[in-house]
Design a protein around this motif. Structure first.
Motif, PDB file in Angstrom:
ATOM      1  N   VAL A  81       0.943  -1.039  -0.010  1.00 48.46           N
ATOM      2  CA  VAL A  81      -0.087   0.058   0.069  1.00 48.46           C
ATOM      3  C   VAL A  81       0.750   1.297  -0.120  1.00 48.46           C
ATOM      4  CG1 VAL A  81      -1.690   1.375   1.351  1.00 48.46           C
ATOM      5  CG2 VAL A  81      -2.017  -1.163   1.062  1.00 48.46           C
ATOM      6  N   LEU A  82       0.707   1.978  -1.019  1.00 51.05           N
ATOM      7  CA  LEU A  82       1.509   3.422  -1.167  1.00 51.05           C
ATOM      8  C   LEU A  82       0.657   4.589  -0.478  1.00 51.05           C
ATOM      9  CD1 LEU A  82       3.045   3.167  -4.530  1.00 51.05           C
ATOM     10  CD2 LEU A  82       4.286   2.727  -2.180  1.00 51.05           C
ATOM     11  N   LYS A  83       1.308   5.346   0.329  1.00 52.61           N
ATOM     12  CA  LYS A  83       0.672   6.750   0.576  1.00 52.61           C
ATOM     13  C   LYS A  83       1.329   7.889   0.294  1.00 52.61           C
ATOM     14  CE  LYS A  83      -1.604   4.103   4.464  1.00 52.61           C
ATOM     15  NZ  LYS A  83      -1.889   4.111   5.982  1.00 52.61           N
ATOM     16  N   PHE A  84       0.824   8.879  -0.363  1.00 51.78           N
ATOM     17  CA  PHE A  84       1.559  10.021  -0.434  1.00 51.78           C
ATOM     18  C   PHE A  84       0.657  11.189  -0.312  1.00 51.78           C
ATOM     19  CE2 PHE A  84       0.028   7.892  -4.312  1.00 51.78           C
ATOM     20  CZ  PHE A  84      -0.295   8.719  -4.912  1.00 51.78           C
ATOM     21  N   GLY A  85       1.249  12.533  -0.262  1.00 50.36           N
ATOM     22  CA  GLY A  85       0.652  13.526  -0.325  1.00 50.36           C
ATOM     23  C   GLY A  85       1.347  14.785   0.014  1.00 50.36           C
ATOM     24  N   SER A  86       0.749  15.938  -0.102  1.00 51.67           N
ATOM     25  CA  SER A  86       1.392  17.309  -0.089  1.00 51.67           C
ATOM     26  C   SER A  86       0.694  18.223   0.565  1.00 51.67           C
ATOM     27  CB  SER A  86       2.076  17.707  -1.218  1.00 51.67           C
ATOM     28  OG  SER A  86       1.030  18.032  -2.270  1.00 51.67           O
ATOM     29  N   GLU A  87       1.015  19.307   1.034  1.00 58.17           N
ATOM     30  CA  GLU A  87       0.322  20.568   1.755  1.00 58.17           C
ATOM     31  C   GLU A  87       1.079  21.637   1.514  1.00 58.17           C
ATOM     32  OE1 GLU A  87      -1.550  22.056   5.863  1.00 58.17           O
ATOM     33  OE2 GLU A  87      -0.196  20.384   5.846  1.00 58.17           O
ATOM     34  N   ILE A  88       0.354  22.989   1.063  1.00 55.40           N
ATOM     35  CA  ILE A  88       0.985  24.191   0.938  1.00 55.40           C
ATOM     36  C   ILE A  88       0.220  25.040   1.828  1.00 55.40           C
ATOM     37  CG2 ILE A  88       0.000  24.522  -1.147  1.00 55.40           C
ATOM     38  CD1 ILE A  88       2.549  26.213  -1.789  1.00 55.40           C
ATOM     39  N   GLN A  89       0.619  26.134   2.256  1.00 57.09           N
ATOM     40  CA  GLN A  89      -0.105  26.864   3.254  1.00 57.09           C
ATOM     41  C   GLN A  89       0.490  28.217   3.300  1.00 57.09           C
ATOM     42  OE1 GLN A  89      -0.610  26.753   7.911  1.00 57.09           O
ATOM     43  NE2 GLN A  89      -2.476  25.548   7.237  1.00 57.09           N
ATOM     44  N   SER A  90      -0.043  29.309   2.847  1.00 53.74           N
ATOM     45  CA  SER A  90       0.377  30.900   2.969  1.00 53.74           C
ATOM     46  C   SER A  90      -0.020  31.240   4.457  1.00 53.74           C
ATOM     47  CB  SER A  90      -0.337  31.420   1.822  1.00 53.74           C
ATOM     48  OG  SER A  90       0.064  32.936   1.859  1.00 53.74           O
ATOM     49  N   ARG A  91       0.964  31.748   4.800  1.00 47.60           N
ATOM     50  CA  ARG A  91       0.988  32.390   6.285  1.00 47.60           C
ATOM     51  C   ARG A  91       1.266  33.816   6.610  1.00 47.60           C
ATOM     52  NH1 ARG A  91       3.463  27.344   9.848  1.00 47.60           N
ATOM     53  NH2 ARG A  91       1.912  25.758   9.397  1.00 47.60           N
ATOM     54  N   ASN A  92       0.597  34.524   7.305  1.00 49.68           N
ATOM     55  CA  ASN A  92       1.221  35.919   7.693  1.00 49.68           C
ATOM     56  C   ASN A  92       0.702  36.060   9.200  1.00 49.68           C
ATOM     57  OD1 ASN A  92      -1.037  37.742   7.983  1.00 49.68           O
ATOM     58  ND2 ASN A  92      -1.438  36.496   5.785  1.00 49.68           N
ATOM     59  N   ALA A  93       1.664  36.854   9.886  1.00 54.97           N
ATOM     60  CA  ALA A  93       1.537  37.153  11.409  1.00 54.97           C
ATOM     61  C   ALA A  93       1.974  38.735  11.520  1.00 54.97           C
ATOM     62  CB  ALA A  93       2.314  35.981  12.070  1.00 54.97           C
ATOM     63  N   THR A  94       0.951  39.378  12.203  1.00 48.71           N
ATOM     64  CA  THR A  94       1.322  40.679  12.743  1.00 48.71           C
ATOM     65  C   THR A  94       1.618  40.736  14.331  1.00 48.71           C
ATOM     66  OG1 THR A  94      -0.772  41.417  12.654  1.00 48.71           O
ATOM     67  CG2 THR A  94       0.670  41.743  10.698  1.00 48.71           C
ATOM     68  N   TYR A  95       2.656  41.327  14.795  1.00 49.93           N
ATOM     69  CA  TYR A  95       2.954  41.672  16.079  1.00 49.93           C
ATOM     70  C   TYR A  95       2.812  43.196  16.668  1.00 49.93           C
ATOM     71  CZ  TYR A  95       4.930  36.919  15.775  1.00 49.93           C
ATOM     72  OH  TYR A  95       5.162  35.476  15.534  1.00 49.93           O
ATOM     73  N   ASP A  96       2.323  43.464  17.576  1.00 42.79           N
ATOM     74  CA  ASP A  96       2.033  44.683  17.994  1.00 42.79           C
ATOM     75  C   ASP A  96       2.492  44.451  19.621  1.00 42.79           C
ATOM     76  OD1 ASP A  96       1.902  47.561  18.388  1.00 42.79           O
ATOM     77  OD2 ASP A  96      -0.196  47.619  18.224  1.00 42.79           O
ATOM     78  N   TYR A  97       3.716  44.928  20.087  1.00 47.38           N
ATOM     79  CA  TYR A  97       3.785  44.817  21.531  1.00 47.38           C
ATOM     80  C   TYR A  97       4.428  46.004  21.987  1.00 47.38           C
ATOM     81  CZ  TYR A  97       5.477  42.516  25.841  1.00 47.38           C
ATOM     82  OH  TYR A  97       5.690  42.019  27.135  1.00 47.38           O
ATOM     83  N   LEU A  98       3.704  46.461  23.220  1.00 51.94           N
ATOM     84  CA  LEU A  98       4.302  47.755  23.951  1.00 51.94           C
ATOM     85  C   LEU A  98       4.370  47.341  25.198  1.00 51.94           C
ATOM     86  CD1 LEU A  98       4.946  50.901  23.919  1.00 51.94           C
ATOM     87  CD2 LEU A  98       2.443  51.172  24.035  1.00 51.94           C
TER      88      LEU A  98
END
Length: 815
Positions: free
Chosen positions: A436-453
């Motif tokens: 039995v063969l199993k294969f796959g892929s995943e792509i994810q576009s990410r963005n994050a913002t930080y505002d620390y005071l």
């Protein structure tokens, strides 16, 4: 600095009058006990019909124990005993459909089983043996199957058990944390796996990673999960050797699958407990081609605090909802759309020990994803997931306190926003019964913002012959804005081979690329399963497990702006599992795990449950060479469908870190240790014992006992120095994590009472955590006082949960 949130909550409760607290704690419980004992005649007659039968192997005519018998259009279910017999009781007249299933046999469905008030005829059921397909053989060491459709004897925890275990807020995360190799605290529903950190466990719901699966994260990282157990069909927990399909985590995979609605079923449930209220509904449409389900919860700890006499200065609230619509597009394609949203707020203002402490937090979790299942060929299956999500963290706090001649005053604001869009596809090709063969892929576009005071308000203590006062001298500000964006790509290929009749091997390779951190990681993994007979199997595994730093995980509050390279764990694990003729299952596993290329560990020496832990004076940043985790786990379970079932486990584990140096931000000093120390998760000995007793179909009694070694902590010692003006005394930290709390133990109890109705049932429960009120120490507070001209050094303990009652009631109806 600010007090811990949990301690603030407890102080508010203590501020109420004794009489009022006693009324709150005991009067509702007494009333609820009376409800439990209401005679059945007060409710609609559930009927007295029976369905009985004996289940045989069709080949040899031998009775089969541990076969799951479920009623498809009702709430009843049971398992066959060692003699193959089963009984379903308290049934109203009518026609019923039964599903009969067991590992190694074809699943049967029996329609039109009639109950009409007359003595029922005993069913004789013959199950046809079938070979277990290669793709269904378990080759993963440390796998626990929970709540699914497997035979009861094969499941680690059944649906009935996980829903009747003593556990705060009916949270299945807390139930799972009682399995060998896992560990958690009283306050938190998060759990660690085999010495890892909380963040090293991959949590997935219907194929999508859930990044923040917890409510009330200010309380030890999360007090309650965001997923209602009513919406859960099955859970797979893998504590070691998980295959190449799972990536970017080092310690474990926790895969949750939502309910599959049975044919012709429409069901509604509503319930209320001391922690929250919930509603759940599911049904079918278009001649069973489509199904839908919806669950929603609203916590009202804020209302409970008001009943207890607390003022409006504490308001913890949360809610969540989950919905899914699934539709069969044809014989070979199925589509589902899932939505999960969770939100919580926490507001804490002031207490009697501070001039003013304020904490206001706002957390949000939103996910939407669409899944397509396709059968392109009887041997070629595919699953594709398109997803979008958003995770928000917003914290604001101010702490003002007077400590002797010092005024401590700061404000902090921490806003974080993480968003993603993803596409994932998994394929499975069953070439033959040998491959039995199993294969796959995943792509994810990410963005994050930080505002620390962070603003520190500075003061000087001024003393003159006439007066003494505190004078404001300025503000020390730290502002750290940051924005990151990038792509995470992962792919894998795994082959499962039947090397010989008793031996199955799965060999896999995973590749992960993280654009924003520059990581390129290759993870080879091998798992083996060797069948020693029908009831005995050996499993072993080896592999590399990488974990990158999430785009939303930069420790901005601790002064970090860049990503660290991926961490790596190398795991070796082996175990054996055997089922005795008596129905007892036995499992033992040993593992050895080495972590390298570790990021710094951000910890507080004395208390991690703080408003802004990164601003506390006991903050430490520990730079590690490596970490090792070794242990052995034993697990026993007996559940053959009778009135009494139990399981027990014992684990020995040793988790240690090789420290290069420790940085102390409050003093801007680094100390080079070059020593080996235990980690905060080093829990050497752990013992669990859970028992369930069902005297009738209307009563369920469950107990849960746990005992484990005390966790390491950093102690405090009295230091002194002679000066010309006299001896100066102060408190200083002892060896990092060099002391241990006394052993932890507690016993929990839960009683469930069922009131069957013609088209549903009412369930009422009462539970008591820590029934004998054991004082398990969580931390120590240290004091240096001058009494009668002498310096007095003392410490006082703060404890985990003491005696804690809870109760609830729910109503389920089929329509």
């Amino acid at each position: 600095m600010g007090k811990s949130i949990m301690i603030g909550l407890l102080k508010k409760l203590k501020a109420t009058s004794t009489a009022r607290r006693q009324c709150y704690q005991f009067k509702p419980i007494i009333i609820f006990l009376l409800i439990l004992y209401v005679p059945a005649i007060s409710w609609a007659d559930p009927g007295s019909g029976l369905i009985t039968g004996v289940i045989y192997d069709a080949d040899n005519n031998e009775p089969i124990p541990g076969v799951t018998v479920m009623m498809l259009n009702g709430f009843a279910g049971t398992s066959s005993g060692v003699d193959g017999r089963f009984t379903l009781k308290n049934l109203s007249d009518g026609r019923y459909s039964l599903q009969v299933s067991s590992i190694g046999y074809e699943t049967l469905r029996l329609d039109s089983v009639i109950v009409d008030g007359n003595p029922s005829k005993e069913l004789s059921i013959n199950m046809i043996p079938k070979a277990i397909p290669l793709k269904s053989i378990t080759v993963t060491p440390g796998r626990f199957s929970i709540m699914g459709e497997e035979a009861v004897a094969k499941q680690t925890l059944t649906q009935q058990q996980i829903r009747t275990m003593p556990q705060l807020a009916n949270d299945f995360f807390r139930a799972v944390s009682r399995l060998p190799g896992t560990s958690s605290t009283d306050f938190s529903t998060r759990f660690t796996v085999r010495g890892g950190e909380y963040e090293e466990v991959l949590v997935m719901l219907d194929g999508l990673q859930i990044y923040e699966p917890f409510h009330l994260k200010d309380i030890d990282g999360g007090a309650i999960s965001v997923i209602d157990v009513a919406a859960v069909e099955s859970i797979d927990l893998m504590t070691g050797g998980f295959p190449a399909r799972y990536g970017d985590k080092m310690s474990g995979a926790f895969e949750i699958k939502s309910r599959q609605v049975p044919p012709d079923q429409n069901r509604f449930s509503v319930g209320i407990s001391l922690i929250n209220t919930h509603a759940f509904a599911e049904g079918k449409f278009d001649n069973n081609r489509g199904s839908w389900l919806f669950s929603a919860r609203r916590g009202y700890i804020d209302y409970v605090l008001k009943l207890a006499g607390a003022d409006d200065n504490i308001k913890p609230t949360y809610y969540d909802f989950f919905g899914k619509v699934q539709y069969q597009l044809g014989k070979k394609h199925s589509l589902s759309v899932d939505i999960l949203h969770a939100h919580d707020d926490m507001k804490v203002i002031g207490d009697e020990d501070d001039i003013g402490d304020t904490l206001i937090t706002d957390y949000g979790n939103s996910y939407a994803w669409m899944t397509m299942w396709s059968e392109f060929h009887p041997r070629l299956l595919a699953q594709t997931v398109v997803s979008v999500g958003k995770v928000e963290h917003n914290r604001y706090g101010r702490a003002v306190g007077v400590f002797g001649e010092l005024l401590d005053d700061f404000t902090a604001r921490d806003n974080e926003d993480f968003r993603f869009v993803g596409l994932k596809t998994d394929w499975e090709y069953e070439q033959s019964d040998l491959l039995v063969l199993k294969f796959g892929s995943e792509i994810q576009s990410r963005n994050a913002t930080y505002d620390y005071l962070n603003r520190d308000y500075l003061y000087d203590y001024i003393s003159t012959p006439d007066s003494s006062y505190i004078q404001f001298t300025g503000i020390d500000s730290v502002y750290r804005p940051l924005e990151e964006a990038g792509v995470r790509f992962g792919s894998y290929l795994a082959g499962r081979f039947r090397v010989a009749e008793p031996l199955v091997a799965e060999i896999g390779l995973r590749y992960d690329h993280i654009s924003y951190s520059g990581d390129d990681d290759f993870s080879p993994r091998i798992n083996l399963a060797y069948n020693l007979g029908e009831k005995t199997a050996l499993c072993a595994g080896w592999g590399y497990y990488y974990q990158s730093e999430g785009i939303h995980e930069i420790m901005v509050g601790d002064g970090e702006f860049d990503f660290y390279p991926s961490q790596r764990a190398e795991l070796r694990v082996a175990g054996i599992e055997h089922e005795f003729d008596s129905g007892i299952r036995f499992r033992v596993e040993a593992y050895d795990k080495l972590y390298t290329n570790l990021r710094p560990a951000y910890r507080n020496s004395f208390d991690d449950i703080e408003m802004f832990p990164e601003l506390e004076n006991d903050r430490t940043i520990i730079f590690l060479k490596d970490r090792s985790s070794r242990g052995i786990e034993f697990y026993l379970k007996k559940d053959t469908g009778g009135k009494f079932s139990w399981w027990s486990s014992y684990a020995y584990a040793k988790v240690e870190e090789n420290v290069d140096h420790i940085y102390f931000p409050s003093e801007d000093v680094s100390a080079y240790y070059n020593v080996t120390i235990p980690t905060p998760q080093d829990q050497r000995h752990t013992f669990y014992l859970d028992m369930h007793y069902r005297p009738t179909n209307r009563w369920q009694l469950s107990t849960a006992f746990q005992c484990h070694s005390g966790w390491p902590y950093t102690g405090v010692v009295l230091a002194s120095e002679s000066t010309p003006q006299g001896t100066v005394y102060w408190l200083q930290a002892d060896e990092q994590w060099g002391s241990r709390f006394s052993p932890y133990h507690r016993l929990d109890l839960r009683i469930n009472r069922y009131f069957p109705l013609k088209k549903g049932r009412i369930t009422a429960f009462i539970e008591i955590l820590n029934i004998y009120n054991q004082k398990n120490v969580r931390k120590y507070n240290y004091y240096l006082r001058l009494r009668d001209g002498r310096i007095n050094f003392s410490k006082e303990s703060e404890n985990w949960f003491g005696w804690m009652p809870s109760f609830g009631i729910s109503y389920d109806i089929n329509f």
